[in-house]
Each structure stands twice: as structure tokens, then as C-alpha cells.
Design a protein around this motif. Structure first.
Motif, PDB file in Angstrom:
ATOM      1  N   ALA A 134     -13.391 -43.040  -2.923  1.00  0.00           N
ATOM      2  CA  ALA A 134     -12.290 -41.311  -2.926  1.00  0.00           C
ATOM      3  C   ALA A 134     -11.446 -41.822  -3.041  1.00  0.00           C
ATOM      4  N   ILE A 135      -9.923 -40.905  -3.183  1.00  0.00           N
ATOM      5  CA  ILE A 135      -8.499 -41.217  -3.333  1.00  0.00           C
ATOM      6  C   ILE A 135      -8.851 -40.851  -1.549  1.00  0.00           C
ATOM      7  N   ASP A 136      -7.354 -41.263  -1.340  1.00  0.00           N
ATOM      8  CA  ASP A 136      -6.607 -41.116   0.232  1.00  0.00           C
ATOM      9  C   ASP A 136      -6.203 -39.717  -0.191  1.00  0.00           C
ATOM     10  N   HIS A 137      -6.482 -38.756   0.732  1.00  0.00           N
ATOM     11  CA  HIS A 137      -5.178 -37.484   0.858  1.00  0.00           C
ATOM     12  C   HIS A 137      -4.189 -37.055   1.803  1.00  0.00           C
ATOM     13  N   GLY A 138      -3.634 -37.952   2.241  1.00  0.00           N
ATOM     14  CA  GLY A 138      -2.841 -38.449   2.827  1.00  0.00           C
ATOM     15  C   GLY A 138      -2.624 -38.745   4.033  1.00  0.00           C
ATOM     16  N   LYS A 139      -1.741 -39.016   5.341  1.00  0.00           N
ATOM     17  CA  LYS A 139      -1.276 -38.995   6.632  1.00  0.00           C
ATOM     18  C   LYS A 139      -1.859 -37.463   7.457  1.00  0.00           C
ATOM     19  N   LEU A 140      -1.413 -36.658   6.714  1.00  0.00           N
ATOM     20  CA  LEU A 140      -0.817 -35.661   7.516  1.00  0.00           C
ATOM     21  C   LEU A 140      -2.461 -35.536   7.667  1.00  0.00           C
ATOM     22  N   TYR A 148     -10.405 -33.128  16.184  1.00  0.00           N
ATOM     23  CA  TYR A 148     -11.463 -34.023  16.335  1.00  0.00           C
ATOM     24  C   TYR A 148     -12.698 -35.196  15.946  1.00  0.00           C
ATOM     25  N   CYS A 149     -12.112 -36.053  14.905  1.00  0.00           N
ATOM     26  CA  CYS A 149     -12.251 -37.113  15.613  1.00  0.00           C
ATOM     27  C   CYS A 149     -11.168 -37.977  16.222  1.00  0.00           C
ATOM     28  N   PRO A 150     -10.919 -38.591  17.674  1.00  0.00           N
ATOM     29  CA  PRO A 150     -10.142 -39.540  17.361  1.00  0.00           C
ATOM     30  C   PRO A 150      -9.903 -40.944  16.835  1.00  0.00           C
ATOM     31  N   ASP A 151     -11.108 -40.777  16.202  1.00  0.00           N
ATOM     32  CA  ASP A 151     -10.983 -43.119  15.585  1.00  0.00           C
ATOM     33  C   ASP A 151     -10.575 -42.476  14.064  1.00  0.00           C
ATOM     34  N   ILE A 152     -10.040 -41.231  13.348  1.00  0.00           N
ATOM     35  CA  ILE A 152     -10.397 -41.445  12.038  1.00  0.00           C
ATOM     36  C   ILE A 152      -8.681 -42.126  11.950  1.00  0.00           C
ATOM     37  N   LEU A 153      -8.687 -42.548  10.318  1.00  0.00           N
ATOM     38  CA  LEU A 153      -7.982 -43.329  10.056  1.00  0.00           C
ATOM     39  C   LEU A 153      -7.124 -42.905   8.425  1.00  0.00           C
ATOM     40  N   ASN A 154      -8.612 -41.993   7.502  1.00  0.00           N
ATOM     41  CA  ASN A 154      -7.702 -42.162   7.063  1.00  0.00           C
ATOM     42  C   ASN A 154      -8.032 -40.254   6.081  1.00  0.00           C
ATOM     43  N   TYR A 155      -7.817 -39.864   5.005  1.00  0.00           N
ATOM     44  CA  TYR A 155      -8.782 -38.832   4.551  1.00  0.00           C
ATOM     45  C   TYR A 155      -8.851 -38.844   3.015  1.00  0.00           C
ATOM     46  N   PHE A 156      -9.765 -37.946   2.809  1.00  0.00           N
ATOM     47  CA  PHE A 156     -10.055 -38.325   1.413  1.00  0.00           C
ATOM     48  C   PHE A 156     -10.863 -37.088   0.825  1.00  0.00           C
ATOM     49  N   ASN A 157     -10.087 -36.727  -0.300  1.00  0.00           N
ATOM     50  CA  ASN A 157     -10.276 -35.330  -1.537  1.00  0.00           C
ATOM     51  C   ASN A 157     -11.422 -35.754  -1.968  1.00  0.00           C
ATOM     52  N   GLY A 158     -12.736 -34.690  -1.673  1.00  0.00           N
ATOM     53  CA  GLY A 158     -14.218 -34.483  -1.861  1.00  0.00           C
ATOM     54  C   GLY A 158     -14.345 -34.212  -3.154  1.00  0.00           C
ATOM     55  N   GLY A 159     -13.029 -34.056  -4.329  1.00  0.00           N
ATOM     56  CA  GLY A 159     -13.152 -33.405  -5.602  1.00  0.00           C
ATOM     57  C   GLY A 159     -13.735 -34.243  -6.415  1.00  0.00           C
ATOM     58  N   VAL A 160     -13.411 -35.620  -6.404  1.00  0.00           N
ATOM     59  CA  VAL A 160     -14.031 -36.645  -6.476  1.00  0.00           C
ATOM     60  C   VAL A 160     -14.699 -37.572  -6.364  1.00  0.00           C
ATOM     61  N   LEU A 161     -16.081 -38.030  -6.043  1.00  0.00           N
ATOM     62  CA  LEU A 161     -16.360 -38.941  -4.719  1.00  0.00           C
ATOM     63  C   LEU A 161     -17.207 -40.292  -6.089  1.00  0.00           C
ATOM     64  N   VAL A 199     -17.305 -36.774   9.269  1.00  0.00           N
ATOM     65  CA  VAL A 199     -18.754 -38.247   9.759  1.00  0.00           C
ATOM     66  C   VAL A 199     -18.827 -38.622   8.984  1.00  0.00           C
ATOM     67  N   LEU A 200     -18.268 -38.929   7.753  1.00  0.00           N
ATOM     68  CA  LEU A 200     -17.560 -40.528   6.970  1.00  0.00           C
ATOM     69  C   LEU A 200     -17.038 -40.876   7.713  1.00  0.00           C
ATOM     70  N   HIS A 201     -15.447 -40.479   8.551  1.00  0.00           N
ATOM     71  CA  HIS A 201     -14.803 -41.179   8.799  1.00  0.00           C
ATOM     72  C   HIS A 201     -14.311 -42.816   9.136  1.00  0.00           C
ATOM     73  N   ASN A 202     -13.359 -43.118   8.625  1.00  0.00           N
ATOM     74  CA  ASN A 202     -13.347 -45.214   8.511  1.00  0.00           C
ATOM     75  C   ASN A 202     -14.512 -46.046   7.275  1.00  0.00           C
ATOM     76  N   LYS A 203     -15.634 -44.933   6.521  1.00  0.00           N
ATOM     77  CA  LYS A 203     -16.532 -45.763   6.182  1.00  0.00           C
ATOM     78  C   LYS A 203     -16.591 -45.483   4.619  1.00  0.00           C
ATOM     79  N   TRP A 204     -15.143 -45.959   4.077  1.00  0.00           N
ATOM     80  CA  TRP A 204     -15.564 -45.224   2.703  1.00  0.00           C
ATOM     81  C   TRP A 204     -13.927 -46.404   1.941  1.00  0.00           C
ATOM     82  N   LYS A 205     -13.989 -46.840   1.251  1.00  0.00           N
ATOM     83  CA  LYS A 205     -13.049 -47.245   0.477  1.00  0.00           C
ATOM     84  C   LYS A 205     -12.084 -46.353  -0.982  1.00  0.00           C
ATOM     85  N   GLU A 206     -11.015 -47.150  -0.960  1.00  0.00           N
ATOM     86  CA  GLU A 206     -10.381 -45.985  -1.617  1.00  0.00           C
ATOM     87  C   GLU A 206      -9.926 -46.572  -3.198  1.00  0.00           C
ATOM     88  N   LEU A 207     -10.082 -45.540  -3.946  1.00  0.00           N
ATOM     89  CA  LEU A 207      -9.482 -45.392  -5.530  1.00  0.00           C
ATOM     90  C   LEU A 207      -8.281 -45.108  -5.648  1.00  0.00           C
TER      91      LEU A 207
END
Length: 298
Positions: A134-140, A148-161, A199-207
Motif C-alpha cells: 500500500a502507499i504510506d499515509h504519512g507520519k501524523l 492504541y498501538c505503541p509499536d506502529i511505525l507507519n500507516y497506509f491508505n486503504g483505498g488501493v491495496l 491489526v496489520l501494523h508493521n506487516k506491509w510494504k510500500e507502493l
């Protein structure tokens, strides 16, 4: 060259945008697509508009849309608002809804337009712990979820997966989505997308951003592969200022719905309802009904 399946989640408000999105995909990537799945409820599946879309896609592209009809009541208790409907939650069970032979799956929101060949997806390989690309949605976005999830390192947009469904099934990840949704914090900002990320934190790669170009304020130096009309900046909304709204209208011309949705583009949300009786009278002589587009979802 590895082909992939394609999946959408829609309701009756988004059938014409879905038709445009799928048309744009098949115009540019027909040879790369295996099966096309549409996850929707029975009411949406039974509309005359949906039937016309099936006939159009079959006649023009030789494709049979595979309907996955679900029980909408399963999702009725989930939180939603004016711009996000419960349809957004259908993706939680996509690994269960699609057949076992659906493995590499491109999930697309219906408010997307594909402008060119998606060459990157042909040879994209999942790692042993990757649920999706997916694509990264940004640091904020991910910092907002750290409580809710202290270990999360990034965040993806869910529109294209781009989904690795065998791994979803192996890990029974749908159960994790449902458990979190049933006990979700009330102040999650993006509801279904936040839950996917937790739920999927840190288990995806970036487009690359080009594969889900969202929140565009002005034209880029290149044409994105996939344009994502997020928020209320939908091309079919009157006064839409999206710099790439023209791509939607060009694709719409290839579908059976140009004359119906076009009247709203010309006259807007106030005058259009006054024209509805006239258009409905005309519909007696045509197979497609007039369809009002709602202002937002996803």
C-alpha cells in the motif's frame, strides 16, 4: 508476468463510479486481470444499474463480474458517518468472501481511476510476513494511533491495496479485524482504515505514491497510475476542484451512463432534483435509471 484478481466493495450509491473505475482498469490492464469480484449487499446487487454494468463489462471487455453478495446486517452495528458508510468495513472479511484460488488481489475503492498500465504489480513479490502492499499515509497518521498501538511505525491508505490473501487466511486475520471493530475506541478518526493499520501494523510494504495518488491539490509533474478521489472532492460533486477530475469524465463517456450523471455535473445539487421527473420519464425508453451520487465514502 503474474496476473492478479481485482476486488471492489460498493453499495448502490457507488455503482456508477465503480463502473468508471473498472472500465479504466480494463482499458489499461485487461491482459493482467484474472477475475473481477464485487462485494455488495443484495439490495445493491439487484439494481437495474448493476445489471446494466454487468452487460456493459461483458459486451465491451469480455469480462463476467463475479458478485459476492453478503448480509449487510452483520455490519450495521459498526460506526459510520456521512462520508463513511458501513460498506467500508466489508474488506475485513475479503479473505473469507473470495474463493481459495484468489491469492494476489488488487483491492480498489470505487472512487479511483486507473490511467495507465500497472506494470509494477506484474512481478511484485510478497515477503513471508507481508499481508499487503500500500502507499504510506504519512507520519501524523501513525503517531495518532500510538496510544492504541505503541509499536506502529507507519500507516497506509486503504483505498488501493495489493493483498496477499493466502497469508490473510493462514493467520485468520479477519477475526482480528472483527474483534477490534467490536471493541473499537470511539475516537478512531478513520474507523475501518485505522483498524486495518492497527491489526496489520508493521506487516506491509510500500507502493509508490503514483499507485494511489490521493489528496491532490494541484497537477503533478507526472500523471499518476491510479487517481484516488478521496473525501468530498469527487468529480461528480458540483464545484469539485480536483485537478484530475477530467479523467473521470473521459472514462464516463465510454460507459452507458454519461447522459444520466452528466446532468448533475451541469446543473448541480439544487436544480438536479427538479429535473428528476423529466429524466425519469425519459428512462421509460432507456434501460438505465437516473442515479444521484452521494457526497462521500472512503
Amino acid at each position: 508476468m503474474q496476473k492478479y484478481d481485482v476486488a471492489y466493495t460498493i453499495d448502490s450509491n457507488y455503482q456508477i463510479p465503480f463502473c468508471c473505475s473498472l472500465t479504466s482498469l480494463l482499458e489499461t490492464n485487461n491482459e493482467l486481470v484474472n477475475d473481477v469480484y464485487v462485494i455488495q449487499n443484495q439490495k445493491s446487487s439487484d439494481t437495474p444499474v448493476m445489471e446494466q454494468i454487468r452487460k456493459f463489462i461483458k459486451s465491451d471487455y469480455g469480462r463476467v463480474i463475479i458478485d459476492v453478495v453478503i448480509d449487510h446486517s452483520d455490519y450495521s452495528k459498526f460506526r459510520f458517518s456521512g462520508h463513511v458508510s458501513t460498506v467500508a468495513y466489508y474488506i475485513f472479511s475479503i479473505a473469507d468472501y473470495l474463493p481459495q484460488n484468489a491469492s494476489r488481489v488488487l483491492y480498489l475503492d470505487p472512487d479511483t481511476i486507473i490511467t495507465s498500465k500497472l506494470s509494477l504489480l506484474e512481478n511484485l513479490q510478497f515477503g513471508e510476513r507481508d499481508f499487503l502492499f500500500a502507499i504510506d499515509h504519512g507520519k501524523l497518521s501513525f503517531e495518532r494511533l500510538k496510544k492504541y498501538c505503541p509499536d506502529i511505525l507507519n500507516y497506509f491508505n486503504g483505498g488501493v491495496l495489493f493483498l496477499n490473501l493466502p497469508f490473510w487466511r493462514e493467520k485468520d486475520i479477519s477475526k482480528g479485524f472483527w474483534q477490534y471493530a467490536n471493541n473499537r475506541p470511539d475516537d478512531l478518526k478513520f474507523w475501518n482504515q485505522d483498524i486495518l493499520n492497527i491489526v496489520l501494523h508493521n506487516k506491509w510494504k510500500e507502493l509508490p505514491y503514483s499507485y494511489n495518488a490521493y489528496d491532490i491539490k494541484q497537477k503533478l509533474s507526472y500523471t499518476p497510475h491510479i487517481i484516488h478521489y478521496t473525501g468530498n472532492r469527487k468529480p461528480w460533486n458540483y464545484f469539485c476542484d480536483h485537478p484530475y477530475k477530467g479523467f473521470y469524465w473521459e472514462v464516463l463517456k465510454k460507459t452507458p451512463f454519461n447522459r444520466y450523471v452528466g446532468i448533475k455535473r451541469l446543473f448541480g445539487n439544487i436544480i438536479t432534483p427538479l429535473l428528476l421527473p423529466i429524466v425519469n420519464l425519459k428512462n421509460k425508453f432507456h434501460s438505465a435509471p437516473f442515479t444521484f451520487m452521494s457526497k462521500g465514502e472512503n
